[in-house]
Design a protein around this motif. Structure first.
Motif, PDB file in Angstrom:
ATOM      1  N   LEU A  79      52.255  24.101  79.676  1.00 16.08           N
ATOM      2  CA  LEU A  79      52.099  24.047  78.224  1.00 16.08           C
ATOM      3  C   LEU A  79      53.244  24.744  77.495  1.00 16.08           C
ATOM      4  O   LEU A  79      53.523  24.420  76.344  1.00 16.08           O
ATOM      5  CB  LEU A  79      50.753  24.647  77.814  1.00 16.08           C
ATOM      6  N   GLY A  80      53.884  25.726  78.118  1.00 19.41           N
ATOM      7  CA  GLY A  80      55.116  26.276  77.589  1.00 19.41           C
ATOM      8  C   GLY A  80      55.002  27.253  76.439  1.00 19.41           C
ATOM      9  O   GLY A  80      55.996  27.495  75.743  1.00 19.41           O
ATOM     10  N   PHE A  81      53.834  27.854  76.247  1.00 19.44           N
ATOM     11  CA  PHE A  81      53.732  28.872  75.204  1.00 19.44           C
ATOM     12  C   PHE A  81      54.461  30.138  75.666  1.00 19.44           C
ATOM     13  O   PHE A  81      54.578  30.414  76.849  1.00 19.44           O
ATOM     14  CB  PHE A  81      52.274  29.156  74.866  1.00 19.44           C
ATOM     15  N   ARG A  82      54.934  30.922  74.707  1.00 20.67           N
ATOM     16  CA  ARG A  82      55.825  32.033  74.999  1.00 20.67           C
ATOM     17  C   ARG A  82      55.111  33.147  75.777  1.00 20.67           C
ATOM     18  O   ARG A  82      54.100  33.692  75.330  1.00 20.67           O
ATOM     19  CB  ARG A  82      56.408  32.591  73.700  1.00 20.67           C
ATOM     20  N   ASP A  83      55.663  33.458  76.927  1.00 19.73           N
ATOM     21  CA  ASP A  83      55.135  34.492  77.825  1.00 19.73           C
ATOM     22  C   ASP A  83      55.069  35.839  77.100  1.00 19.73           C
ATOM     23  O   ASP A  83      56.033  36.269  76.465  1.00 19.73           O
ATOM     24  CB  ASP A  83      56.068  34.588  79.036  1.00 19.73           C
ATOM     25  N   GLY A  84      53.917  36.501  77.197  1.00 19.57           N
ATOM     26  CA  GLY A  84      53.730  37.818  76.616  1.00 19.57           C
ATOM     27  C   GLY A  84      53.248  37.799  75.184  1.00 19.57           C
ATOM     28  O   GLY A  84      52.913  38.852  74.630  1.00 19.57           O
TER      29      GLY A  84
END
Length: 231
Positions: A79-84
Motif C-alpha cells: 500500500l506504500g503509506f509512509r513508514d513511521g
C-alpha cells in the motif's frame, strides 16, 4: 484448522515473518491461498547516516517478496503509506478495505492493536498498532457495509463479511504447530538482510518453544481467534 484463503495485514516488511511466518508456511503447505497486505513502504528501515527513505523502499520490497516466496505466499499488495507515520484515517481504511474486498479471505491475521509493550522490554511500534486497527476497521464496518466507500463498488468490489480474525497477541488462545516450518520461518526472516535479522534467531526460537510447551509441540505460534460467524 484449515482455511481456504488467508490475508495477513501488517505494517512493515518483516512483520509478518516475525508474527506468523511459521503459520503462513504451514497453511501454504496445506493448500491455503495466503495473501499479504503490507501497509507501509518500509522506508524508515535504516538508521545508517546517508541512507534515504527513497533508497530503502525498493530494498524492503525486494526483501519482502523474497521472504514471501520462501513461505509460499500467493500474492502481495504494497500500500506504500509512509513508514513511521501510519494513521487510521479514511484513506488508509479505504486502501485496506479494497484489499479485503478483493481477496475475500476466510481469515484475516493481523497484529493485536491493543498491545503497547511486553515484559521482555519491548515497546510496540506505532505502525503495528495502527495496522491492527486498520484490519479491525475493515472487518467492521468497512468491508461488509455497502454504504461505506461506495467508490469501491464502482471498482466492482462488493461488500464482504470476514468470517474469522486471528490477532497475534501476548496472551493467545489458539496455537499453530510450526515445528515442521520453523526453519522456513527463519529462512524467510533472513531474506530481510537490511534489518540485521540474523541476530534474532535465538529469541525467535525461544519464543516459539515457549508457545510450543503450552500447545504441546516443539514450536508454535499463538493468536487470539475470533469466529465472526457466531451470533
Amino acid at each position: 484448522m484449515g482455511f481456504a484463503s488467508a490475508l495477513v495485514i501488517f505494517a512493515h516488511p518483516d512483520d509478518a515473518e516475525f508474527m506468523c511466518g511459521g503459520t503462513v508456511a504451514a497453511w501454504a503447505k496445506e493448500g491455503t491461498e495466503v495473501h499479504y497486505c503490507v501497509v507501509t513502504d518500509g522506508s524508515a528501515g535504516s538508521n545508517d547516516p546517508g541512507v534515504s527513505r527513497e533508497q530503502m523502499i525498493p530494498v524492503r520490497e525486494r526483501e519482502q517478496r523474497a521472504a514471501a516466496d520462501v513461505l509460499g505466499v500467493a500474492g502481495l499488495t504494497f500500500l506504500g503509506f509512509r513508514d513511521g507515520e501510519l494513521d487510521v484515517n479514511l484513506d488508509t481504511r479505504r486502501a485496506v478495505t479494497r484489499v479485503v474486498r478483493d481477496v475475500r479471505p476466510e481469515v484475516i491475521v493481523a497484529p493485536d492493536p491493543s498491545r503497547l509493550w511486553s515484559k521482555r522490554g519491548y515497546i510496540n511500534h506505532w505502525d503495528h498498532k495502527q495496522a491492527g486497527t486498520l484490519a479491525m476497521c475493515a472487518i467492521m464496518p468497512d468491508a461488509p457495509s455497502r454504504p461505506q466507500f461506495p467508490e469501491l463498488l464502482d471498482e466492482g468490489l462488493e461488500p464482504f463479511e470476514v468470517p474469522n480474525l486471528w490477532l497475534a497477541t501476548e496472551e493467545p488462545d489458539t496455537f499453530v504447530d510450526i515445528t515442521k516450518t520453523m526453519d522456513l520461518k527463519l529462512e524467510a526472516l533472513h531474506a530481510h538482510e537490511s534489518q540485521g535479522v540474523e541476530d534474532a534467531d535465538g529469541w525467535v526460537r525461544d519464543r516459539a518453544a515457549e508457545l510450543g510447551k503450552i500447545a504441546g509441540c516443539e514450536y508454535a505460534e499463538g493468536f487470539i481467534s475470533f469466529d465472526l460467524t457466531e451470533d
